[in-house]
Design a protein around this motif. Structure first.
Motif, PDB file in Angstrom:
ATOM      1  N   GLY A   1       1.079  -1.106  -0.154  1.00 57.77           N
ATOM      2  CA  GLY A   1       0.005   0.113  -0.102  1.00 57.77           C
ATOM      3  C   GLY A   1       0.836   1.149  -0.021  1.00 57.77           C
ATOM      4  N   ASN A   2       1.191   1.832   1.145  1.00 52.65           N
ATOM      5  CA  ASN A   2       2.015   2.885   1.337  1.00 52.65           C
ATOM      6  C   ASN A   2       3.334   2.943   1.439  1.00 52.65           C
ATOM      7  OD1 ASN A   2      -0.342   4.385   0.968  1.00 52.65           O
ATOM      8  ND2 ASN A   2      -0.819   4.685   3.148  1.00 52.65           N
ATOM      9  N   LEU A   3       4.060   3.638   1.122  1.00 49.88           N
ATOM     10  CA  LEU A   3       5.740   3.543   1.442  1.00 49.88           C
ATOM     11  C   LEU A   3       6.279   4.810   1.844  1.00 49.88           C
ATOM     12  CD1 LEU A   3       6.789   1.539  -1.953  1.00 49.88           C
ATOM     13  CD2 LEU A   3       6.892   0.562   0.301  1.00 49.88           C
ATOM     14  N   ASP A   4       7.150   4.669   2.726  1.00 50.41           N
ATOM     15  CA  ASP A   4       8.079   5.652   3.290  1.00 50.41           C
ATOM     16  C   ASP A   4       9.383   5.374   3.268  1.00 50.41           C
ATOM     17  OD1 ASP A   4       8.061   8.236   4.675  1.00 50.41           O
ATOM     18  OD2 ASP A   4       8.773   7.052   6.378  1.00 50.41           O
ATOM     19  N   ALA A   5      10.227   6.432   2.623  1.00 52.32           N
ATOM     20  CA  ALA A   5      11.623   6.142   2.469  1.00 52.32           C
ATOM     21  C   ALA A   5      12.336   6.959   3.366  1.00 52.32           C
ATOM     22  CB  ALA A   5      12.243   6.163   0.969  1.00 52.32           C
ATOM     23  N   ASN A   6      13.653   6.580   3.907  1.00 48.00           N
ATOM     24  CA  ASN A   6      14.741   7.310   4.763  1.00 48.00           C
ATOM     25  C   ASN A   6      15.902   6.739   4.349  1.00 48.00           C
ATOM     26  OD1 ASN A   6      12.959   8.712   7.093  1.00 48.00           O
ATOM     27  ND2 ASN A   6      12.047   6.691   7.031  1.00 48.00           N
ATOM     28  N   VAL A   7      16.787   7.673   3.805  1.00 50.95           N
ATOM     29  CA  VAL A   7      18.039   7.258   3.251  1.00 50.95           C
ATOM     30  C   VAL A   7      19.107   7.491   4.547  1.00 50.95           C
ATOM     31  CG1 VAL A   7      19.873   8.217   1.724  1.00 50.95           C
ATOM     32  CG2 VAL A   7      17.538   8.377   1.051  1.00 50.95           C
ATOM     33  N   LEU A   8      19.786   6.416   4.579  1.00 49.66           N
ATOM     34  CA  LEU A   8      20.848   6.359   5.559  1.00 49.66           C
ATOM     35  C   LEU A   8      22.068   7.384   5.364  1.00 49.66           C
ATOM     36  CD1 LEU A   8      22.006   4.660   7.868  1.00 49.66           C
ATOM     37  CD2 LEU A   8      23.059   3.374   6.395  1.00 49.66           C
ATOM     38  N   LEU A   9      22.349   8.244   6.132  1.00 48.44           N
ATOM     39  CA  LEU A   9      23.433   9.029   6.065  1.00 48.44           C
ATOM     40  C   LEU A   9      24.823   8.632   6.756  1.00 48.44           C
ATOM     41  CD1 LEU A   9      21.679  12.457   6.744  1.00 48.44           C
ATOM     42  CD2 LEU A   9      22.063  11.352   4.624  1.00 48.44           C
ATOM     43  N   SER A  10      24.558   7.894   7.789  1.00 48.06           N
ATOM     44  CA  SER A  10      25.836   7.474   8.411  1.00 48.06           C
ATOM     45  C   SER A  10      25.276   6.393   9.437  1.00 48.06           C
ATOM     46  CB  SER A  10      26.610   8.502   9.168  1.00 48.06           C
ATOM     47  OG  SER A  10      25.947   9.143  10.316  1.00 48.06           O
ATOM     48  N   GLU A  11      25.935   5.507   9.847  1.00 48.60           N
ATOM     49  CA  GLU A  11      25.748   4.495  10.650  1.00 48.60           C
ATOM     50  C   GLU A  11      26.704   4.069  11.801  1.00 48.60           C
ATOM     51  OE1 GLU A  11      23.622   0.035  10.196  1.00 48.60           O
ATOM     52  OE2 GLU A  11      25.244   0.439   8.992  1.00 48.60           O
TER      53      GLU A  11
END
Length: 152
Positions: free
Chosen positions: A134-144
């Motif tokens: 259904g719905n998607l939400d994206a978060n790009v990893l900057l650092s870990e």
């Protein structure tokens, strides 16, 4: 649940840092003989404390420069829909982890890609075509940053 003493906890911490360490080296570091250390490792493994040994991959060294966390909300929540989604998502090699979560989304995926345009291709051609999405939400990893676990 197994009762762990301080030596067991130190052994778990040491193996979490280096799963390839020998029982002899671990025993020397913890003040145990090699056989005593091996017996403790065997007992911890049999109790289910260790789920196996893994190789940790450096995805950037393998050419994957982008990591994205995707929140996935299923359109339908029936058992068949969940099973179809879980079976299909496991076939996508760029999806490193699939976590069934409670909250705004039903699943959290860790997806790696070579770059943003490669991620867009994975998103459009693979993830968005999964059954039940259904719905998607994206978060790009900057650092870990790795943090020690509860025994650390």
């Amino acid at each position: 649940m197994i009762d762990l003493d301080e030596t067991d906890r130190a052994l778990v911490r040491a193996l979490a840092e280096d799963a390839t360490a020998s029982a002899g080296a671990l025993g020397r570091a913890l003040g145990l003989s090699q056989p005593a250390c091996w017996r403790r490792i065997k007992r911890l493994r049999e109790a289910g404390v260790f789920r196996g040994a893994q190789v940790e991959l450096d995805v950037q060294a393998l050419g994957f420069g982008v990591t994205v966390f995707l929140g996935v909300k299923l359109a339908a929540k029936g058992r068949a829909g969940v099973e179809d989604f879980e079976r299909a998502v496991q076939a996508i090699p760029e999806v490193q982890t699939v976590e069934h979560v409670l909250g705004a989304y039903d699943y959290r995926l860790r997806v790696v890609a070579r770059d943003i345009s490669d991620f867009e291709r994975v998103l459009r051609r693979r993830v968005m075509t999964l059954p039940g999405v259904g719905n998607l939400d994206a978060n790009v990893l900057l650092s870990e940053e790795r943090r020690p676990g509860p025994l650390g």
